[in-house]
Scaffold this motif. Structure first.
Motif, PDB file in Angstrom:
ATOM      1  N   TRP A 123     -12.392 -35.274 -29.024  1.00 49.72           N
ATOM      2  CA  TRP A 123     -12.565 -34.121 -28.526  1.00 49.72           C
ATOM      3  C   TRP A 123     -13.211 -33.229 -27.390  1.00 49.72           C
ATOM      4  CZ3 TRP A 123     -16.789 -32.293 -25.247  1.00 49.72           C
ATOM      5  CH2 TRP A 123     -17.058 -30.857 -25.142  1.00 49.72           C
TER       6      TRP A 123
ATOM      7  N   ARG B 103     -10.289 -30.238 -26.620  1.00 47.25           N
ATOM      8  CA  ARG B 103     -10.495 -29.599 -25.990  1.00 47.25           C
ATOM      9  C   ARG B 103      -9.607 -29.255 -24.895  1.00 47.25           C
ATOM     10  NH1 ARG B 103     -16.015 -28.179 -23.277  1.00 47.25           N
ATOM     11  NH2 ARG B 103     -15.885 -26.577 -22.542  1.00 47.25           N
TER      12      ARG B 103
ATOM     13  N   ILE C 181     -20.689 -32.153 -30.454  1.00 45.42           N
ATOM     14  CA  ILE C 181     -19.630 -32.074 -30.978  1.00 45.42           C
ATOM     15  C   ILE C 181     -19.094 -31.737 -32.147  1.00 45.42           C
ATOM     16  CG2 ILE C 181     -18.605 -33.803 -29.477  1.00 45.42           C
ATOM     17  CD1 ILE C 181     -18.297 -35.926 -32.081  1.00 45.42           C
TER      18      ILE C 181
ATOM     19  N   ARG D 189     -18.875 -27.832 -32.940  1.00 53.09           N
ATOM     20  CA  ARG D 189     -17.034 -27.405 -32.022  1.00 53.09           C
ATOM     21  C   ARG D 189     -16.302 -27.393 -32.614  1.00 53.09           C
ATOM     22  NH1 ARG D 189     -21.245 -28.310 -28.093  1.00 53.09           N
ATOM     23  NH2 ARG D 189     -21.545 -26.649 -26.663  1.00 53.09           N
TER      24      ARG D 189
ATOM     25  N   ARG E  60     -13.520 -27.240 -36.151  1.00 60.30           N
ATOM     26  CA  ARG E  60     -13.336 -26.418 -36.498  1.00 60.30           C
ATOM     27  C   ARG E  60     -13.322 -26.469 -37.660  1.00 60.30           C
ATOM     28  NH1 ARG E  60      -7.253 -23.668 -35.375  1.00 60.30           N
ATOM     29  NH2 ARG E  60      -8.464 -23.227 -33.200  1.00 60.30           N
TER      30      ARG E  60
ATOM     31  N   CYS F 276     -23.156 -24.889 -40.125  1.00 63.77           N
ATOM     32  CA  CYS F 276     -22.133 -26.316 -40.218  1.00 63.77           C
ATOM     33  C   CYS F 276     -21.302 -26.420 -41.135  1.00 63.77           C
ATOM     34  CB  CYS F 276     -21.819 -27.303 -39.231  1.00 63.77           C
ATOM     35  SG  CYS F 276     -22.239 -26.594 -37.455  1.00 63.77           S
TER      36      CYS F 276
END
Length: 294
Positions: A4, A8, A45, A48, A50, A70
């Motif tokens: 992650w 990022r 995570i 966050r 996609r 989510c």
């Protein structure tokens, strides 16, 4: 976490691929402080990402309950059907005979929660051989248990250790019954959908399987397994007797084997790969075109 952070810092999309509910595997559940740490990582995570997907509908629902807003897709770890089918013609199990008992096959880690201790306790009352492929934390303890029960000296149980994939496919295709047992020692096991379940189906062999939600749901589509509600040795002995009366495949076994033949055409990686490609295209766009060779 490192993946992650890398995504990022690099401005790249982050994909969450959950092959299990890691915070609820037995090794983590037994250590509360470690479990809390991993839960904090998951809580950080997952929102966050996609794209998020996991191996079965039950785990997807559980993740969605834990992380409202989510959504999780499902991509099952089914094997490549074409590769396995190509080798099955060469590796068909020998014809049943009164002189040759059936063979039970377990493939996977020899770890806690896999039902192997109970299976060994049941074996003295089962007129079949057991072949165990794999190693793990319980390797020494299981060999010692089999030795105490006289199963090694009699040859009824054989530990193969680590086996190369091609050899494992051969052994699986030659087996009579696959073993897919788990203890309810955490939500990750209870809602699991193990690779070996599909491997046995692709090999065309019925299996002795724990009656957990994902396996029950699949067996409602195609009855490929003898489901057991618990791992008591008496339960396992009775279930194996239904599959292999007097150590040989009976009518019930043949019905499950026929269901395997139907299911193996549906439960393949070729189908799952199509789903996975669609998910990635929706999340990050279609793959870039490869320039033609100059």
């Amino acid at each position: 976490m490192p993946t992650w952070l890398r995504a990022r810092l690099g401005g790249q999309p982050f994909i969450y691929d959950a092959h299990e509910l890691f915070t609820d595997v037995p090794e983590v559940v037994a250590r509360p402080a470690v479990r809390r740490a991993w839960q904090r990582v998951e809580n950080l995570i997952v929102p966050r990402a996609r794209l998020r997907y996991t191996v079965g509908p039950a785990l997807a629902r559980l993740f969605e309950e834990r992380h409202p807003g989510c959504p999780f897709a499902v991509v099952r770890n089914a094997p490549v059907g074409e590769e396995l089918a190509a080798g099955l013609a060469e590796n068909q199990p020998p014809a049943a005979s009164s002189q040759q008992p059936g063979t039970l096959l377990y493939q996977g880690a020899l770890n806690a929660g896999r039902g192997l201790e109970a299976l060994l306790d049941a074996m003295p009352q089962v007129p079949a051989r057991l072949v165990i492929c794999g190693e793990g934390d319980l390797s020494a303890a299981l060999r010692a248990q089999a030795g105490r029960l006289g199963l090694l000296a009699s040859g009824q149980v054989e530990f193969k250790g680590y086996v190369l994939p091609a050899e494992l496919r051969r052994l699986t295709a030659q087996a009579t019954v696959g073993i897919m047992l788990l203890e309810n020692v955490g939500l990750s096991y209870y809602y699991s959908l193990a690779n070996k379940f599909f491997d046995y189906v692709q090999a065309g062999i019925p299996q002795l399987c724990i009656d957990f939600p994902e396996y029950r749901a699949l067996c409602q589509q195609h009855p490929v397994a003898e489901l057991v509600p618990d791992l008591a040795p008496t339960t396992l002995v009775a279930a194996l007797a239904r599959l292999l009366p007097d150590g040989q495949p009976g009518a019930h076994y043949q019905r499950l084997a026929a269901a395997c033949q139907a299911a193996r055409c549906e439960w393949t990686w070729e189908r799952e790969a199509h789903t996975l490609r669609q998910l990635y295209e929706e999340a990050v766009g279609p793959p870039a075109a490869v320039p033609a060779a100059g």
